[in-house]
Design a protein around this motif. Structure first.
Motif, PDB file in Angstrom:
ATOM      1  N   ALA A 259       0.904  -1.300  -0.005  1.00 27.58           N
ATOM      2  CA  ALA A 259       0.047  -0.006  -0.002  1.00 27.58           C
ATOM      3  C   ALA A 259       0.914   1.272  -0.082  1.00 27.58           C
ATOM      4  CB  ALA A 259      -1.038  -0.165   1.213  1.00 27.58           C
ATOM      5  N   ARG A 260       0.516   2.333  -0.713  1.00 21.52           N
ATOM      6  CA  ARG A 260       1.101   3.636  -0.803  1.00 21.52           C
ATOM      7  C   ARG A 260       0.066   4.435  -0.007  1.00 21.52           C
ATOM      8  NH1 ARG A 260       1.174   2.012  -6.337  1.00 21.52           N
ATOM      9  NH2 ARG A 260      -0.371   3.254  -6.552  1.00 21.52           N
ATOM     10  N   GLN A 263      -3.783   4.784   0.391  1.00 21.06           N
ATOM     11  CA  GLN A 263      -4.491   3.280   0.162  1.00 21.06           C
ATOM     12  C   GLN A 263      -4.312   2.674   1.482  1.00 21.06           C
ATOM     13  OE1 GLN A 263      -1.748   1.761  -2.669  1.00 21.06           O
ATOM     14  NE2 GLN A 263      -2.766   2.580  -4.323  1.00 21.06           N
ATOM     15  N   ARG A 264      -3.511   3.017   2.534  1.00 20.66           N
ATOM     16  CA  ARG A 264      -3.217   1.965   3.540  1.00 20.66           C
ATOM     17  C   ARG A 264      -4.562   1.624   4.302  1.00 20.66           C
ATOM     18  NH1 ARG A 264       1.319   6.234   4.735  1.00 20.66           N
ATOM     19  NH2 ARG A 264       2.887   5.747   3.183  1.00 20.66           N
ATOM     20  N   THR A 266      -7.522   1.633   3.433  1.00 25.46           N
ATOM     21  CA  THR A 266      -8.495   1.069   2.577  1.00 25.46           C
ATOM     22  C   THR A 266      -7.877  -0.502   2.399  1.00 25.46           C
ATOM     23  OG1 THR A 266      -9.003   3.213   1.485  1.00 25.46           O
ATOM     24  CG2 THR A 266      -9.570   0.977   0.243  1.00 25.46           C
ATOM     25  N   ARG A 267      -6.747  -0.671   1.956  1.00 28.11           N
ATOM     26  CA  ARG A 267      -6.021  -1.915   1.686  1.00 28.11           C
ATOM     27  C   ARG A 267      -6.375  -2.844   2.848  1.00 28.11           C
ATOM     28  NH1 ARG A 267      -1.940  -3.132  -2.755  1.00 28.11           N
ATOM     29  NH2 ARG A 267      -2.534  -1.770  -4.383  1.00 28.11           N
ATOM     30  N   TRP A 270      -9.923  -3.800   3.337  1.00 25.79           N
ATOM     31  CA  TRP A 270     -10.296  -4.948   2.511  1.00 25.79           C
ATOM     32  C   TRP A 270      -9.865  -6.260   2.686  1.00 25.79           C
ATOM     33  CZ3 TRP A 270      -8.342  -8.335  -0.911  1.00 25.79           C
ATOM     34  CH2 TRP A 270      -9.065  -8.883  -1.977  1.00 25.79           C
TER      35      TRP A 270
END
Length: 320
Positions: A259-260, A263-264, A266-267, A270
């Motif tokens: 993850a960048r 995004q962290r 969210t990833r 998920w």
């Protein structure tokens, strides 16, 4: 003068051999506290079915051994060794690790229990509150201090009991290292410092886990999701397939690690949802937490996101 990589690896091997001599199965770790030997099955789906039967090293905790010759061979084959892990749930000791997190670490355990307030959410305080509520006492036991200021209490379980790993399920700030997981051995080096034995505990053996606490650590197993058919993700044959953990979650861990910024969360959310939906969220939670922190989240953010995923998916695996 800073020690060289060779000196660090040599010291880690010495500590690991000492642990193996005491009957503790060990594996080499990197400074990131991850298994130092790469998988012999990169990119192959069959990786999830192999726990070392292929005869090659690189299966994480399944490589753990007390054989000094094998320990030396593992360390010689591993790049970037900075420490060692000790497999939990394995004989003869069958370790359980109670990880009291530094971010929520409260006052020393010796503080009078009567001083606990209703709002005390510290890891030490939470453990004392559990002990008062369920009428058990943590016996004197070997304890390891972490570089971040936390503590690992080493306990043992009976041979017939399997204790799963979990993150903050027992109480906020308390993680459990159980079967399939590992504890970082004292003497292991990380970028933040060295794991070390707590003063006054080095001579103590890991104490038996109190029976009441053991019951809290072994909740009824959640049924694994069976996939296939119209609603599943299996093949066209519709044959039932039971997902396993933690190996089945390696892809989820790598997904979080990649993850960048932006995004962290969210990833992580998920990935955690997928793990809980398939019945191994609690087992994978420690690895997902560590991956999220390495990707840039704070420990508090990672724990909060995992807790949200657990709440969001509660009951889904049972209903599937």
């Amino acid at each position: 003068m800073a020690p060289t990589d060779r000196q660090i690896a040599t010291l880690a091997l010495a500590h690991a051999l000492n642990a193996a001599e005491r009957g503790l199965p060990v594996i080499p770790l990197t400074a990131a506290r991850l298994p130092a030997l790469r998988s012999p099955h990169p990119g192959r789906p069959a990786r999830t079915a192999c726990t070392g039967q292929c005869g090659l090293p690189g299966h994480g905790v399944y490589d753990a051994t007390t054989d000094p010759a094998v320990v030396r061979a593992l360390f010689a084959a591993a790049p970037d060794v900075a420490g060692y892990g000790i497999a939990c749930g394995r004989g003869p000791h069958r370790l359980i690790g109670i990880d009291l997190d530094a971010d929520t670490a409260g006052p020393a355990t010796g503080q009078a229990a009567g001083a606990l307030g209703a709002t005390d959410a510290h890891a030490d305080g939470a453990l004392r509150q559990l002990a008062l509520q369920h009428l058990f006492t943590i016996p004197p036991t070997l304890t390891v201090l972490t570089p971040s200021g936390g503590r690992h209490l080493w306990l043992t379980a009976p041979a017939e009991v399997v204790v799963p790993s979990s993150a903050s399920r027992l109480a906020p700030g308390i993680d459990v290292r159980g079967t399939g997981g590992y504890l970082i051995g004292p003497g292991s080096l990380t970028p933040h410092g060295t794991y070390r034995l707590a003063p006054g505990t080095a001579h103590l053996p890991p104490a038996p886990c109190p029976r009441t606490l053991l019951r809290l650590l072994t909740p009824p197993a959640r049924p694994a999701r069976r996939t296939g058919g119209a609603n599943g993700v299996g093949g066209a044959s519709g044959a039932a397939h039971t997902l396993r953990a933690p190996e089945d979650g390696e892809g989820l861990v790598h997904f979080v690690l990649a993850a960048r910024a932006g995004q962290r969360n969210t990833r992580l959310f998920w990935a955690a949802c997928r793990a809980y939906e398939h019945g191994f969220g609690d087992a994978l939670a420690p690895a997902l937490t560590e991956a999220a922190v390495r990707a840039g989240l704070s420990l508090h953010e990672a724990r909060a996101t995992l807790a949200s995923a657990a709440r969001m998916t509660a009951g889904r695996s049972e209903a599937a």
